[in-house]
Motif scaffolding. Structure first.
Motif, short mmCIF file in Angstrom:
data_model
loop_
_atom_site.label_atom_id
_atom_site.label_comp_id
_atom_site.label_asym_id
_atom_site.label_seq_id
_atom_site.Cartn_x
_atom_site.Cartn_y
_atom_site.Cartn_z
N THR A 1 -5.52 -20.46 2.36
CA THR A 1 -5.34 -20.18 0.94
C THR A 1 -6.25 -19.06 0.44
OG1 THR A 1 -6.90 -21.96 0.42
CG2 THR A 1 -4.53 -22.48 0.41
N ASN A 2 -7.34 -18.79 1.19
CA ASN A 2 -8.25 -17.74 0.75
C ASN A 2 -7.80 -16.37 1.17
OD1 ASN A 2 -8.86 -18.56 3.47
ND2 ASN A 2 -10.70 -17.30 3.38
N ILE A 3 -6.66 -16.28 1.93
CA ILE A 3 -6.14 -15.00 2.35
C ILE A 3 -4.93 -14.65 1.52
CG2 ILE A 3 -5.01 -13.73 4.22
CD1 ILE A 3 -6.74 -15.14 6.19
N LYS A 4 -4.92 -13.47 0.94
CA LYS A 4 -3.79 -13.03 0.13
C LYS A 4 -2.96 -12.03 0.92
CE LYS A 4 -6.09 -13.55 -4.38
NZ LYS A 4 -6.49 -12.86 -5.62
N ASN A 5 -1.66 -12.23 0.91
CA ASN A 5 -0.76 -11.28 1.54
C ASN A 5 -0.38 -10.20 0.52
OD1 ASN A 5 -0.54 -12.52 4.10
ND2 ASN A 5 0.85 -14.04 3.22
N ASP A 6 -0.29 -8.94 1.01
CA ASP A 6 0.10 -7.86 0.11
C ASP A 6 1.59 -7.96 -0.20
OD1 ASP A 6 -2.36 -6.32 -0.16
OD2 ASP A 6 -2.16 -6.01 1.99
N VAL B 1 10.39 -0.40 -1.89
CA VAL B 1 10.06 -1.23 -0.75
C VAL B 1 11.00 -0.93 0.42
CG1 VAL B 1 11.53 -3.13 -1.56
CG2 VAL B 1 9.66 -3.62 0.01
N ASP B 2 12.25 -0.63 0.13
CA ASP B 2 13.20 -0.29 1.21
C ASP B 2 12.80 1.01 1.90
OD1 ASP B 2 14.73 -2.53 0.76
OD2 ASP B 2 16.13 -1.52 -0.58
N SER B 3 12.33 1.98 1.13
CA SER B 3 11.89 3.25 1.72
C SER B 3 10.64 3.05 2.56
CB SER B 3 11.63 4.29 0.62
OG SER B 3 12.82 4.62 -0.05
N ALA B 4 9.74 2.22 2.08
CA ALA B 4 8.51 1.94 2.83
C ALA B 4 8.83 1.28 4.17
CB ALA B 4 7.58 1.05 2.02
N ARG B 5 9.74 0.33 4.14
CA ARG B 5 10.13 -0.35 5.39
C ARG B 5 10.85 0.62 6.32
NH1 ARG B 5 12.21 -5.78 2.27
NH2 ARG B 5 10.21 -6.90 2.29
N ARG B 6 11.67 1.51 5.76
CA ARG B 6 12.37 2.49 6.58
C ARG B 6 11.36 3.43 7.25
NH1 ARG B 6 15.27 6.49 3.05
NH2 ARG B 6 13.12 7.21 2.92
N GLY C 1 3.63 -5.15 7.07
CA GLY C 1 3.25 -3.74 7.14
C GLY C 1 3.25 -3.23 8.56
N ALA C 2 2.12 -2.66 8.99
CA ALA C 2 2.04 -2.10 10.34
C ALA C 2 0.59 -2.02 10.79
CB ALA C 2 2.68 -0.71 10.38
N ILE C 3 0.42 -1.96 12.10
CA ILE C 3 -0.90 -1.83 12.72
C ILE C 3 -0.82 -0.76 13.81
CG2 ILE C 3 -1.62 -4.19 12.26
CD1 ILE C 3 -0.76 -4.92 15.09
N ASN D 1 0.83 -1.21 0.00
CA ASN D 1 0.00 0.00 0.00
C ASN D 1 0.86 1.26 0.00
OD1 ASN D 1 -2.43 -1.51 2.27
ND2 ASN D 1 -2.38 -1.48 0.02
N ILE D 2 1.89 1.25 0.83
CA ILE D 2 2.77 2.42 0.94
C ILE D 2 3.51 2.66 -0.38
CG2 ILE D 2 4.76 3.40 2.14
CD1 ILE D 2 3.91 1.75 4.61
N GLN D 3 4.01 1.59 -0.96
CA GLN D 3 4.71 1.72 -2.24
C GLN D 3 3.80 2.33 -3.31
OE1 GLN D 3 6.35 -2.61 -2.06
NE2 GLN D 3 7.55 -1.53 -3.62
N ASP D 4 2.58 1.78 -3.41
CA ASP D 4 1.68 2.22 -4.46
C ASP D 4 1.19 3.65 -4.23
OD1 ASP D 4 1.94 -0.26 -5.58
OD2 ASP D 4 0.08 -1.05 -4.75
#
Length: 265
Positions: free
Chosen positions: A260-265, A33-38, A55-57, A24-27
């Motif tokens: 299997t019905n759950i998709k990871n981002d 991805v490195d910046s999003a994680r940072r 991600g984060a909560i 989500n952050i990348q898009d």
């Protein structure tokens, strides 16, 4: 957009939606991805959110206590709770003396606990005991003490603590508010902490059942040090960094897979 503005926007999404993923952050902000994680690492270090595997909560308050009214008999929690409960029941063996938590995951374990061999369950919940009254393959013991007049009907006062101090368990299934590798396992009230410490002390194998949002989290009252647990069972969203720190203390970590019905981002 400046980094500070992006951080504020990320926090707004987390607090309004209950989570945000790296994808989500990348898009949304057109960053790597490195910046999003940072960004998430910086915000966690400031105490503004909690990172997960993907991600984060939002942060939970230190003294957070479950709502008084919950329909435990028709409990519906996330798929992560159900998968953790299912995995935990595979550890029960014939003739075991088992302590079963009165937390939500303990009620979910009723769907999967063995019905084809004998063992003993010790519970600290009148509602749990009521659910077990027609199980022919188990002996059921209920701790004494003052009943909490909420959905779990748990008994965790000094009477209940003395009750379990006179017992020994082959395996205990514990849940609570948080586990941090350095701080240890913690819960929301001193009464619950004292009761759980007594169970853990008298159990040959201690299994901690925690959803990912409670891994790496410190709650109000410390129960025990992290190495007191033999196994931690958590879910696929748990922070790899936190899990690695927990494993370094000698705890075996089991991460259940997403259905299997759950998709990871």
């Amino acid at each position: 957009m400046f980094m500070e503005e992006r951080h504020q926007a990320i926090l707004k999404i987390v607090n309004e939606s209950g989570r945000i993923s790296i994808g989500n952050i990348q898009d949304q902000f057109n960053i790597s991805v490195d910046s999003a994680r940072r960004d998430l690492r910086i915000l966690e270090e400031k105490g503004l959110l909690k990172r997960t595997h993907g991600g984060a909560i939002p942060l939970t308050q230190v003294g957070d206590i479950p709502p008084r009214v919950r329909d435990i008999q028709n409990i519906s929690r996330g798929e992560n709770y159900d998968q953790i409960a299912k995995q935990a029941t595979t550890l029960v063996k014939e003739n075991d003396i088992v302590y079963l938590t009165s937390g939500s995951v303990g009620f979910l374990m009723l769907k999967y606990l063995p019905r084809d061999f004998q063992y003993t369950l010790v519970v600290n919940s009148a509602t749990l005991a009521d659910q077990l009254k027609y199980w022919d393959n188990v002996n059921v013991y209920i701790t004494g003490g003052k009943m909490r007049q909420n959905a779990t009907t748990a008994l965790v006062d000094s009477f209940a603590t003395r009750f379990v101090q006179n017992m020994n368990f082959d395996i205990s299934f514990i849940t609570g508010a948080g586990l941090d590798a350095q701080f240890g396992f913690s819960n929301s009230t001193p009464e619950a902490a004292s009761f759980q410490e007594a169970v853990i002390t008298n159990s040959r194998k201690n299994v901690l059942l925690l959803p990912s949002n409670k891994v790496g989290y410190k709650a109000f009252v410390k129960v025990c040090d992290t190495p007191r647990f033999d196994i931690l069972i958590t879910d696929w969203e748990a922070s790899e960094e936190h899990l690695a720190q927990i494993e370094e203390t000698g705890v075996q970590v089991i991460v259940v897979d997403a259905p299997t019905n759950i998709k990871n981002d």
